[in-house]
Design an enzyme around this catalytic site. Sequence first.
Site, short mmCIF file in Angstrom:
data_model
loop_
_atom_site.label_atom_id
_atom_site.label_comp_id
_atom_site.label_asym_id
_atom_site.label_seq_id
_atom_site.Cartn_x
_atom_site.Cartn_y
_atom_site.Cartn_z
N ASN A 1 10.27 -7.43 8.36
CA ASN A 1 10.83 -6.17 8.83
C ASN A 1 12.20 -5.96 8.17
OD1 ASN A 1 12.94 -5.12 11.00
ND2 ASN A 1 11.00 -4.06 11.35
N CYS B 1 4.72 -3.25 10.91
CA CYS B 1 5.19 -2.84 12.24
C CYS B 1 5.24 -1.33 12.39
CB CYS B 1 6.57 -3.44 12.51
SG CYS B 1 7.85 -2.87 11.37
#
Length: 177
Positions: free
Chosen positions: A121, A155
Amino acid sequence: MSCIVLGITGSIAAYKAAGVASRLVKLGHEVHCVCTPAALHFVTPLTLQTLSRNPVICSFEDETQSWVPVHIELAQKADLLAIVPATANTIACMAQGLAPNALTSLYLANRAPVLIFPAMNGNMWDHPATQANVRTLAERGHRIIGPEECGTLACGAEGKGRLVSEETIVNEIVGNL
């Protein structure tokens, strides 16, 4: 040709390591895959073994074939160690010299060049702790390739953090042998 140790960590991008292993074998290289326990949530040892044509090391319990621990033997044999993908956790372990699994133990015994291909991320990548760990690894002479600056992440976020392409990974590995 060359002996490449492909370290695979627990990221959704781990599936790309299978393609990398296949491409490197087709180029004539000897490829050995070493997975962290978390990598096995995303890719199977059987897939990696079939594509690499070598047994896959997933834990210290896989090291019963010889009196020399396999992670030590592979570290001594490696012409290059490539971590594909490299999670924030594995980068931190490497930077701090922690060895909780076969891959990070192999890293500590390794003297071959190291290529690190991060995938995580964007917020994790940008965190000061991750950036400090990356600087530490770069100061040791390791090459960090990526992550990509933009794209859709697993995500759902948009931005940096994606693993670079398989083609880029293979080209970087071959170019550093």
